[in-house]
Design an enzyme around this catalytic site. Structure first.
Site, PDB file in Angstrom:
ATOM      1  N   ARG A 226       5.081   2.999  -4.789  1.00 26.86           N
ATOM      2  CA  ARG A 226       5.694   2.409  -5.981  1.00 26.86           C
ATOM      3  C   ARG A 226       5.037   2.984  -7.232  1.00 26.86           C
ATOM      4  O   ARG A 226       3.839   3.287  -7.242  1.00 26.86           O
ATOM      5  CB  ARG A 226       5.513   0.887  -5.985  1.00 26.86           C
ATOM      6  N   HIS A 274      13.225   8.685  -6.370  1.00 24.09           N
ATOM      7  CA  HIS A 274      13.142   7.584  -5.407  1.00 24.09           C
ATOM      8  C   HIS A 274      14.114   7.803  -4.228  1.00 24.09           C
ATOM      9  O   HIS A 274      14.980   6.971  -3.948  1.00 24.09           O
ATOM     10  CB  HIS A 274      13.414   6.235  -6.098  1.00 24.09           C
TER      11      HIS A 274
HETATM   12  P1  NAP Z   1       3.700  -2.368   5.491  1.00 24.10           P
HETATM   13  O1  NAP Z   1       4.149  -2.222   6.903  1.00 24.10           O
HETATM   14  O2  NAP Z   1       3.697  -3.720   4.876  1.00 24.10           O
HETATM   15  O3  NAP Z   1       2.240  -1.731   5.400  1.00 24.10           O
HETATM   16  C1  NAP Z   1       1.416  -1.900   4.307  1.00 24.10           C
HETATM   17  C2  NAP Z   1       0.036  -1.310   4.612  1.00 24.10           C
HETATM   18  O4  NAP Z   1      -0.732  -1.371   3.400  1.00 24.10           O
HETATM   19  C3  NAP Z   1      -0.736  -2.083   5.684  1.00 24.10           C
HETATM   20  O5  NAP Z   1      -1.467  -1.191   6.474  1.00 24.10           O
HETATM   21  C4  NAP Z   1      -1.686  -2.939   4.841  1.00 24.10           C
HETATM   22  O6  NAP Z   1      -2.901  -3.280   5.478  1.00 24.10           O
HETATM   23  C5  NAP Z   1      -1.982  -2.013   3.698  1.00 24.10           C
HETATM   24  N1  NAP Z   1      -2.471  -2.761   2.523  1.00 24.10           N
HETATM   25  C6  NAP Z   1      -1.883  -3.768   1.856  1.00 24.10           C
HETATM   26  N2  NAP Z   1      -2.670  -4.204   0.849  1.00 24.10           N
HETATM   27  C7  NAP Z   1      -3.782  -3.432   0.883  1.00 24.10           C
HETATM   28  C8  NAP Z   1      -4.976  -3.384   0.116  1.00 24.10           C
HETATM   29  N3  NAP Z   1      -5.183  -4.215  -0.916  1.00 24.10           N
HETATM   30  N4  NAP Z   1      -5.914  -2.463   0.437  1.00 24.10           N
HETATM   31  C9  NAP Z   1      -5.723  -1.623   1.488  1.00 24.10           C
HETATM   32  N5  NAP Z   1      -4.624  -1.618   2.253  1.00 24.10           N
HETATM   33  C10 NAP Z   1      -3.658  -2.511   1.956  1.00 24.10           C
HETATM   34  O7  NAP Z   1       4.585  -1.443   4.511  1.00 24.10           O
HETATM   35  P2  NAP Z   1       5.500  -0.188   4.912  1.00 24.10           P
HETATM   36  O8  NAP Z   1       6.742  -0.610   5.588  1.00 24.10           O
HETATM   37  O9  NAP Z   1       4.642   0.812   5.595  1.00 24.10           O
HETATM   38  O10 NAP Z   1       5.902   0.338   3.452  1.00 24.10           O
HETATM   39  C11 NAP Z   1       4.928   0.682   2.491  1.00 24.10           C
HETATM   40  C12 NAP Z   1       5.556   0.836   1.119  1.00 24.10           C
HETATM   41  O11 NAP Z   1       6.307   2.047   1.034  1.00 24.10           O
HETATM   42  C13 NAP Z   1       6.582  -0.216   0.745  1.00 24.10           C
HETATM   43  O12 NAP Z   1       5.954  -1.397   0.280  1.00 24.10           O
HETATM   44  C14 NAP Z   1       7.383   0.451  -0.335  1.00 24.10           C
HETATM   45  O13 NAP Z   1       6.829   0.165  -1.596  1.00 24.10           O
HETATM   46  C15 NAP Z   1       7.212   1.942  -0.050  1.00 24.10           C
HETATM   47  N6  NAP Z   1       8.479   2.622   0.312  1.00 24.10           N
HETATM   48  C16 NAP Z   1       8.953   3.620  -0.497  1.00 24.10           C
HETATM   49  C17 NAP Z   1      10.094   4.292  -0.147  1.00 24.10           C
HETATM   50  C18 NAP Z   1      10.619   5.423  -0.985  1.00 24.10           C
HETATM   51  O14 NAP Z   1      11.736   5.884  -0.768  1.00 24.10           O
HETATM   52  N7  NAP Z   1       9.852   5.948  -1.906  1.00 24.10           N
HETATM   53  C19 NAP Z   1      10.791   3.947   1.022  1.00 24.10           C
HETATM   54  C20 NAP Z   1      10.287   2.937   1.822  1.00 24.10           C
HETATM   55  C21 NAP Z   1       9.113   2.275   1.457  1.00 24.10           C
HETATM   56  P3  NAP Z   1      -2.929  -4.212   6.795  1.00 24.10           P
HETATM   57  O15 NAP Z   1      -2.368  -3.342   7.887  1.00 24.10           O
HETATM   58  O16 NAP Z   1      -4.350  -4.509   6.987  1.00 24.10           O
HETATM   59  O17 NAP Z   1      -2.075  -5.394   6.493  1.00 24.10           O
HETATM   60  C1  GLV Z   2      12.235   1.927  -0.818  1.00 26.26           C
HETATM   61  O1  GLV Z   2      11.640   2.150  -1.830  1.00 26.26           O
HETATM   62  C2  GLV Z   2      11.890   0.890   0.087  1.00 26.26           C
HETATM   63  O2  GLV Z   2      11.007   0.087  -0.235  1.00 26.26           O
HETATM   64  O3  GLV Z   2      12.523   0.827   1.159  1.00 26.26           O
END
Ligand code: NAP
Ligand code: GLV
Length: 311
Positions: A226, A274
């Protein structure tokens, strides 16, 4: 109202809602599928699917709302919305296509950086034959959730040395994992930093001058999580002072990125709008329908957000 069917409202200010309406409407579990804005009576709507942000007044129109799903992986747009009552279940998309596409995007950025692809493209324009050397890279992945874990595993199989960082320490084959207690060790080894954290009060502005200083000199940043993670001026200073060598940015504080934002013209920054990983409706709809049946069956929903943690 048919007691089995669930009425749905879709609020999508960024994506075309039609594939969602068409896909969901095919299910015998789904009743009316409304699209915001609408004048229709929404009093039977129990499920709200949102891709961001939610317009003011939507929740006031949904007296029977039981479940809200983000149509993406991120839920920051829902966590900060004060109109959403705290007792409503909030879920998000965890989907193999979303993980695959994110991994492919990051690998593209990593390879282009490792192989100096932008320089080769410039050289071709001037018919310059310059053999630029390349070296193995140490990649640090911040966030080892659904996306970061998938990426890390693929990077290991491609031969990269991979470091992972998350709130709670993980164990992943071939990945050296760190948590907050040894964040500096994680950063000091990282030559390419990939941000895949969720935005929370703890992670907002995490990509700032002090973090950049801890990275190896010449490190490259890939921010696909983000825009609110990144302090843009700190990045530009780190690039201008040559502490960082470049950045690939897919997400921004203000989207669309304003015309007058200096990142657009920064010579060491590559920008995409994005698109790193966009939810595939046909695949995500299967998850939404699964959750819809769970809602009817009063079973726990899949991929529920922990509101206290904020992700
Ligand atoms: P997720 O499954 O919720 O994983 C989040 C990870 O971040 C977990 O490993 C968590 O730790 C860690 N975390 C959270 N707070 C933290 C902190 N304060 N310090 C260190 N580590 C921390 O999320 P996801 O599905 O992988 O997605 C991640 C992000 O990608 C989304 O929130 C979104 O913003 C972004 N995204 C972007 C796109 C795009 O097109 N650009 C597309 C999809 C997603 P724990 O494992 O210990 O809980
Ligand atoms: C895209 O940014 C997502 O969070 O899926």
């Amino acid at each position: 109202m048919d007691q089995q069917k669930v009425d749905i409202l879709i609020s999508s200010s960024v994506w075309d809602p039609r594939p969602w309406v068409e896909g969901l409407s095919k299910s015998s579990w789904v009743g009316n599928v409304h699209v915001w804005p609408t004048e229709a009576d929404l009093s039977n709507v129990e499920a709200l699917f949102v891709w961001k942000p939610l317009a003011d007044g939507v929740i006031d129109r949904l007296p029977n709302i039981k479940w809200i799903s983000s149509l993406g992986a991120g839920v920051d747009h829902l966590m900060t919305d004060s109109q959403i009552p705290r007792h409503i279940s909030i879920t998000r998309i965890v989907d193999p296509f979303l993980a695959r596409d994110m991994t492919n995007y990051v690998i593209m950025g990593l390879m282009m950086h490792q192989r100096s692809m932008l320089s080769h493209m410039k050289h071709q324009k001037s018919k310059i034959w310059e053999r630029i050397t390349y070296k193995p890279l140490k990649v640090g992945v911040m966030g080892l959730g659904a996306l970061g874990r998938h990426l890390s595993e693929k990077l290991v199989s491609l031969g990269f040395e991979v470091f992972g960082y998350s709130r709670t320490r993980k164990t992943l084959d071939g990945v050296t994992c760190y948590d907050e207690t040894n964040r500096n060790t994680f950063l000091s080894q990282t030559e390419v930093l990939v941000n895949l954290l969720p935005v929370t009060p703890q992670t907002t502005d995490i990509l700032d001058a002090s973090l950049f200083q801890k990275l190896t000199k010449g490190a490259f940043l890939i921010n696909v999580a983000r825009g609110n993670h990144l302090v843009e001026n700190d990045l530009m200073e780190a690039l201008d002072s040559e502490h960082l060598s470049g950045a690939l940015l897919d997400v921004f504080r203000d989207e669309p990125l304003p015309i007058n934002n200096l990142l657009w013209e920064h010579p060491k920054v590559t920008i995409t709008p994005h698109v790193a990983s966009v939810t595939t409706p046909s695949s995500a709809i299967a998850l939404l329908l699964d959750n819809l049946k769970r809602l009817r069956g009063k079973e726990p929903l899949l991929h529920t957000v922990d509101i206290r943690k904020g992700y």
